[in-house]
Design an enzyme around this catalytic site. Structure first.
Site, short mmCIF file in Angstrom:
data_model
loop_
_atom_site.label_atom_id
_atom_site.label_comp_id
_atom_site.label_asym_id
_atom_site.label_seq_id
_atom_site.Cartn_x
_atom_site.Cartn_y
_atom_site.Cartn_z
N SER A 71 35.82 31.53 50.67
CA SER A 71 36.15 30.61 51.77
C SER A 71 36.48 29.22 51.23
CB SER A 71 35.03 30.55 52.80
OG SER A 71 33.79 30.27 52.19
N HIS A 129 32.00 38.87 51.78
CA HIS A 129 31.68 37.43 51.83
C HIS A 129 30.87 37.18 53.13
CE1 HIS A 129 31.92 33.27 50.96
NE2 HIS A 129 33.13 32.98 51.39
N HIS A 151 25.41 38.96 44.08
CA HIS A 151 26.17 37.71 44.13
C HIS A 151 27.01 37.58 42.88
CE1 HIS A 151 27.14 33.48 44.76
NE2 HIS A 151 26.86 33.72 46.02
N ARG A 193 18.91 29.96 49.72
CA ARG A 193 19.26 29.92 51.15
C ARG A 193 18.55 31.07 51.88
NH1 ARG A 193 25.61 30.26 50.57
NH2 ARG A 193 24.88 31.97 49.27
N ASP A 248 23.00 36.11 53.27
CA ASP A 248 23.35 36.92 54.44
C ASP A 248 22.29 37.96 54.78
OD1 ASP A 248 25.86 35.65 54.89
OD2 ASP A 248 26.61 36.68 53.12
N1 HAX Z 1 25.30 47.16 46.63
C1 HAX Z 1 25.92 48.09 45.86
N2 HAX Z 1 26.66 47.81 44.78
C2 HAX Z 1 26.74 46.52 44.44
C3 HAX Z 1 26.09 45.50 45.13
C4 HAX Z 1 25.37 45.84 46.30
N3 HAX Z 1 24.77 44.94 47.07
N4 HAX Z 1 26.38 44.32 44.54
C5 HAX Z 1 27.16 44.59 43.48
N5 HAX Z 1 27.39 45.94 43.43
C6 HAX Z 1 28.28 46.64 42.51
C7 HAX Z 1 29.71 46.12 42.72
O1 HAX Z 1 30.31 46.73 43.86
C8 HAX Z 1 30.35 46.49 41.42
O2 HAX Z 1 30.65 47.86 41.45
P1 HAX Z 1 31.99 48.45 40.74
O3 HAX Z 1 31.82 48.13 39.30
O4 HAX Z 1 31.93 49.89 41.08
O5 HAX Z 1 33.15 47.72 41.36
C9 HAX Z 1 29.22 46.26 40.43
O6 HAX Z 1 27.99 46.31 41.18
C10 HAX Z 1 29.29 44.93 39.72
O7 HAX Z 1 29.37 43.91 40.67
P2 HAX Z 1 28.84 42.44 40.33
O8 HAX Z 1 29.62 41.93 39.17
O9 HAX Z 1 27.37 42.42 40.26
O10 HAX Z 1 29.21 41.65 41.67
P3 HAX Z 1 30.60 41.03 42.08
O11 HAX Z 1 30.65 39.65 41.57
O12 HAX Z 1 31.74 41.93 41.76
O13 HAX Z 1 30.47 41.03 43.67
C11 HAX Z 1 29.37 40.72 45.74
C12 HAX Z 1 29.59 40.17 44.32
C13 HAX Z 1 28.58 39.70 46.54
C14 HAX Z 1 30.75 40.93 46.41
C15 HAX Z 1 28.62 42.06 45.65
O14 HAX Z 1 27.33 41.83 45.12
C16 HAX Z 1 28.49 42.78 46.98
O15 HAX Z 1 29.40 43.52 47.36
N6 HAX Z 1 27.35 42.57 47.73
C17 HAX Z 1 27.18 43.13 49.05
C18 HAX Z 1 27.97 42.34 50.07
C19 HAX Z 1 27.35 40.98 50.29
O16 HAX Z 1 26.16 40.84 50.51
N7 HAX Z 1 28.19 39.94 50.28
C20 HAX Z 1 27.76 38.57 50.53
C21 HAX Z 1 27.60 37.75 49.25
C22 HAX Z 1 27.18 36.31 49.52
C23 HAX Z 1 28.26 35.59 50.19
O17 HAX Z 1 29.34 35.34 49.69
N8 HAX Z 1 28.05 35.26 51.41
O18 HAX Z 1 29.02 34.76 52.15
#
Ligand code: HAX
Length: 434
Positions: A240, A270, A317, A326, A372
């Site tokens: 964002s 996000h 994250h 947070r 979140d």
């Molecule tokens: N559940 C399952 N798998 C997860 C995970 C979770 N909560 N968090 C990370 N992973 C997986 C990723 O999908 C990725 O898998 P692939 O290699 O198969 O693609 C792997 O672990 C490595 O990811 P990472 O490097 O640890 O994390 P990223 O930086 O790629 O992604 C995310 C960060 C926040 C998008 C990710 O942790 C996620 O999808 N979390 C769940 C959704 C979520 O809670 N989002 C909100 C985040 C906070 C925010 O921005 N708020 O607005």
């Protein structure tokens, strides 16, 4: 399947192994200053943005203008009789870097009061949309519709000097921010409370007035203040914030930028994760017939989610490597005000169960909960059970930080963003793949 789609499918299938190979076998190869895995992998960790408004340390969490969350909450002036600070004071802090006095806060509050009136066409627009439109779509549309009000555009067309760009940008920030709580509450009441709109109370502060327009009694005003402050900024690389900054770098005005940041926030990876957490928990509750699951049962739900190829919302994250402060701030609120709430108990159980599972799975770099995971619980407790509205609250808060950054972007004359892209073949050549 159409010929075009079939062709595309074939192309994608052929292309994917190339990307996978580059990442897996040549991820550390340098491309200029960065590696192939950073080029393909969403620019993780590439230091190429600057902001002085907040800084995110992987282990400590966010600092707003140098202050941690507890310090921010403690030092900002408080609304009389309340524990939480004025949102107006936080706006002052993010913009100036200084803790405001009571007088400074009153000044910001007066600025908002003067600029509060939402044009009628915004409400007409919201009413013209199908009522089942997602509230984030409504919010984004309402914001971009007001683009005709931009002071920056007027000044630009009148030939304002580059040095002065920040001034009309600042006007746009305050004009827009002053109206956002009313638009958000309007969407809520129109969609979910039988169209019973509650007019604003100009004598109330930003958070108090929002709670009033939502029609939710105390202490929801405190929740609103806490929520808007906590979600305001998370340095500049998140989707964002980066979207807002990127759009503004083309000298698109504040309305275009904020509408864009709202669209980025609406993704489930996000901001929409706060909605997804509640949706996920509701699914668990349904399967449990309303009873709190045992630890073993909860573990099974988490594994089922992971095994079906989904992420566990509210965990992980891109930068943080510990429990999000947070999340902690909201958890402390829950422990104080709603310790026996059943959804809080679910979330707390998840805090215990999910990190070891994610660690065992070994993919997620951060197994800990993010902001979140906890935010929907509080909203639900105070009667906001329409969880697709939660990200709108996030968007009001996030605008404070991103808009402050955009004002500073214009003040410091940051240029249009233009990173360079390479083709897959070029990366293969750099990696020495024949
Ligand atoms: N559940 C399952 N798998 C997860 C995970 C979770 N909560 N968090 C990370 N992973 C997986 C990723 O999908 C990725 O898998 P692939 O290699 O198969 O693609 C792997 O672990 C490595 O990811 P990472 O490097 O640890 O994390 P990223 O930086 O790629 O992604 C995310 C960060 C926040 C998008 C990710 O942790 C996620 O999808 N979390 C769940 C959704 C979520 O809670 N989002 C909100 C985040 C906070 C925010 O921005 N708020 O607005």
């Amino acid at each position: 399947m159409s010929k075009l789609k079939a062709k595309l499918h074939e192309k994608i299938e052929g292309w994917r192994p190339r990307t996978t190979k580059l990442l897996k076998e040549h991820g550390d190869v340098k491309v200029g200053e960065v590696t192939i895995s950073q080029v393909i992998g969403g620019m993780r960790g590439v230091k190429c943005l600057t902001t002085d408004i907040s800084y995110l340390d992987p282990f400590e969490g966010i600092r707003f203008r140098g202050y941690t969350i507890p310090e921010t909450l403690e030092r900002l002036p408080k609304v009389p009789g309340c524990e939480m600070p004025y949102v107006e004071g936080h706006v002052y802090l993010l913009l100036t870097g200084e803790i405001p006095t009571e007088e400074d806060v009153a000044d910001v509050a007066e600025e908002f009061r003067k600029r509060r009136k939402v044009p009628q066409y915004v409400f007409d627009l919201l009413r013209a949309l199908p009522r089942d439109t997602h509230p984030m779509t409504m919010f984004s549309a309402a914001v971009v519709a007001m683009q005709r009000e931009s002071e920056f555009v007027k000044a630009y067309n009148a030939g304002v000097s580059k040095m002065d760009y920040w001034e009309p940008t600042y006007e746009d920030m305050l004009n827009l921010l002053a109206k956002m709580p009313e638009i958000a509450a309007y969407i809520f009441r129109m969609k979910y409370r039988s169209d019973t709109i509650i007019p604003a109370d100009p004598d109330m502060d930003f958070g108090g007035n929002f709670a009033h327009m939502m029609g939710i009694p105390k202490p929801y005003d405190e929740v609103s203040r806490l929520y808007f402050i906590l979600h305001s900024d998370h340095e500049s690389g998140n989707v964002s914030a980066h979207t807002g900054h990127l759009i503004a770098s083309a000298l698109s005005d504040m309305y275009y930028s904020v509408s864009g940041l709202i669209n980025g926030l609406a993704g489930p990876l996000h901001g929409l994760a706060n909605q997804e957490v509640l949706r996920w928990i509701q699914g668990v509750m349904e399967r449990m017939g309303g009873k709190i699951p045992s630890e073993e049962e909860m573990k099974q739900f988490v594994w089922d989610t992971l095994n079906s190829g989904q992420v566990v919302p509210g965990f992980g994250h891109a930068v943080l490597r510990k429990t999000d402060p947070r999340y902690q701030a909201q958890r402390e609120y829950c422990l104080k005000y709603l310790p026996d709430d059943s959804i809080f108990k679910y979330v707390d159980l998840l805090y215990k169960v999910v990190p070891p599972i994610l660690q065992e799975l070994g993919k997620a770099k951060n197994p800990w909960p993010n902001v979140d995971a906890q935010s929907g619980v509080i909203q639900w407790y105070y009667g906001v059970k329409e969880y697709d509205f939660y990200t709108v609250l996030f968007a009001v808060g996030r605008t404070i930080g991103v808009a402050s950054n955009i004002v500073w972007d214009r003040a410091l004359g940051y240029p249009i963003e233009r990173p360079k892209s390479l083709t897959t073949a070029m990366l293969e050549e750099i990696a020495g793949i024949k």
